[in-house]
Design a protein around this motif. Structure first.
Motif, mmCIF file in Angstrom:
data_model
loop_
_atom_site.group_PDB
_atom_site.id
_atom_site.type_symbol
_atom_site.label_atom_id
_atom_site.label_comp_id
_atom_site.label_asym_id
_atom_site.label_seq_id
_atom_site.Cartn_x
_atom_site.Cartn_y
_atom_site.Cartn_z
ATOM 1 N N PRO A 42 34.384 112.538 -14.540
ATOM 2 C CA PRO A 42 35.198 112.732 -13.592
ATOM 3 C C PRO A 42 35.868 113.660 -14.170
ATOM 4 N N LYS A 88 30.396 103.947 -12.790
ATOM 5 C CA LYS A 88 30.700 103.787 -10.974
ATOM 6 C C LYS A 88 30.401 104.731 -10.417
ATOM 7 N N SER A 91 29.649 111.128 -6.101
ATOM 8 C CA SER A 91 30.913 110.484 -5.885
ATOM 9 C C SER A 91 30.847 109.976 -7.406
ATOM 10 N N LYS A 149 33.083 108.124 -9.806
ATOM 11 C CA LYS A 149 34.595 106.953 -10.909
ATOM 12 C C LYS A 149 34.878 106.664 -11.604
ATOM 13 N N GLU A 150 33.509 106.106 -12.905
ATOM 14 C CA GLU A 150 33.577 106.065 -14.160
ATOM 15 C C GLU A 150 32.423 106.796 -14.639
#
Length: 287
Positions: free
Chosen positions: A15, A40, A74, A76-77
């Motif tokens: 990220p 994630k 995406s 996120k982590e």
């Protein structure tokens, strides 16, 4: 690694390096290994002609030499470890491919983990990240031991039955590309009589954007023959053909096969056939 040939190891937060999403990477051919742990996130990895989607709680690794790219929808982590063959051999295991042959695997889809499995890997990645930011003089060795544990976990869970020779027989892109280049070089000799052909390991490795040691390891693992074996056996086969089916002198044949001196060629030929090139030509002369 990106932008610095002296860096043999790094770990990054995905990220942090890709803050604007979706993101589509350029197509590249990396010279390092990468291990991507996604807690994630989602996207696709593209490796040569293959496309692999990935999602939460997944781990994925790639090795040198492939044409690759990726798209992030995406993130996120997620963390990525990038390390070179040199780092693996110096800090993990000197015979890294013998101990972990799956590192030579060419088609590796992302592997989704159970909650428990993922937590174990996440703890490892976090500890590696902590040690990487530490200034200890033993940092590389400490990280190397953690990478050893990571590889053991991967070997235990996903690669117990991996057989690189089977993969090499059927679908090894690197082996196929090497054979194509090898045949192309010898075609110059048999077809066009063009010398001076390039039969050095470094030349073939450069054509495939690989380190010579890595190319040799791939060939040995997947075909049972080393890089020098492949070159020598093809050289011997072509030299026999030229001695029997052409009127070229020994000096001309030596030059075509990349030898600077006929004596070097004669030594190679006699070592492999127990006959000198001249004696072989005489014994097999067409009537």
């Amino acid at each position: 690694m990106p932008g610095d040939d002296e860096i043999n190891f790094t770990i990054l937060s995905v990220p942090n390096i890709h803050q604007e999403l979706p993101f589509k990477s350029p197509v590249l051919r990396a010279e390092y290994f990468s291990f991507i742990l996604t807690k994630k996130g989602s996207g696709v990895y593209k490796l040569d002609d293959n496309t692999f989607p990935f999602g939460d709680k997944s781990i994925y690794f790639t090795n040198p030499g492939h044409i690759k790219s990726y798209e992030l929808y995406s993130s996120k982590e997620a963390q990525i470890i990038m390390l070179t063959e040199k780092f693996l051999q110096e800090n993990v295991h000197p015979e890294i491919y013998s101990e972990f042959p799956f590192l030579l695997a060419e088609i590796v889809p992302p592997n989704e983990q159970t909650e428990t499995e993922f937590k174990e890997l996440e703890m490892l990645f976090n500890q590696v990240d902590f040690e990487f930011k530490n200034d200890s003089k033993y940092k590389d060795k400490v990280i190397g031991n953690m990478i050893l544990i990571l590889l053991m976990k991967i070997k235990e869970r996903f690669w117990a039955n991996y057989n690189p020779l089977v993969e090499g027989e059927h679908s090894s892109r690197i082996v196929k590309s090497f054979k194509k280049i090898l045949e192309s070089e010898f075609k110059k000799i048999l077809g066009d009589k063009q010398g001076h052909v390039k039969l050095q390991a470094q030349y073939f490795a450069e054509q495939l954007n690989l380190h010579p040691n890595y190319l040799n390891s791939v060939l040995k693992s997947k075909t049972g023959r080393t890089l020098s074996d492949w070159i020598s056996q093809r050289t011997l086969s072509v030299s026999k053909s030229l001695l029997v089916d052409s009127s070229l002198s020994l000096k001309e044949i030596s030059y075509l096969l990349g030898y600077s001196e006929p004596t070097h060629f004669s030594r190679f030929f006699k070592k492999n056939t127990k006959l000198s090139p001249r004696a072989f030509r005489t014994a097999n002369k067409r009537l």
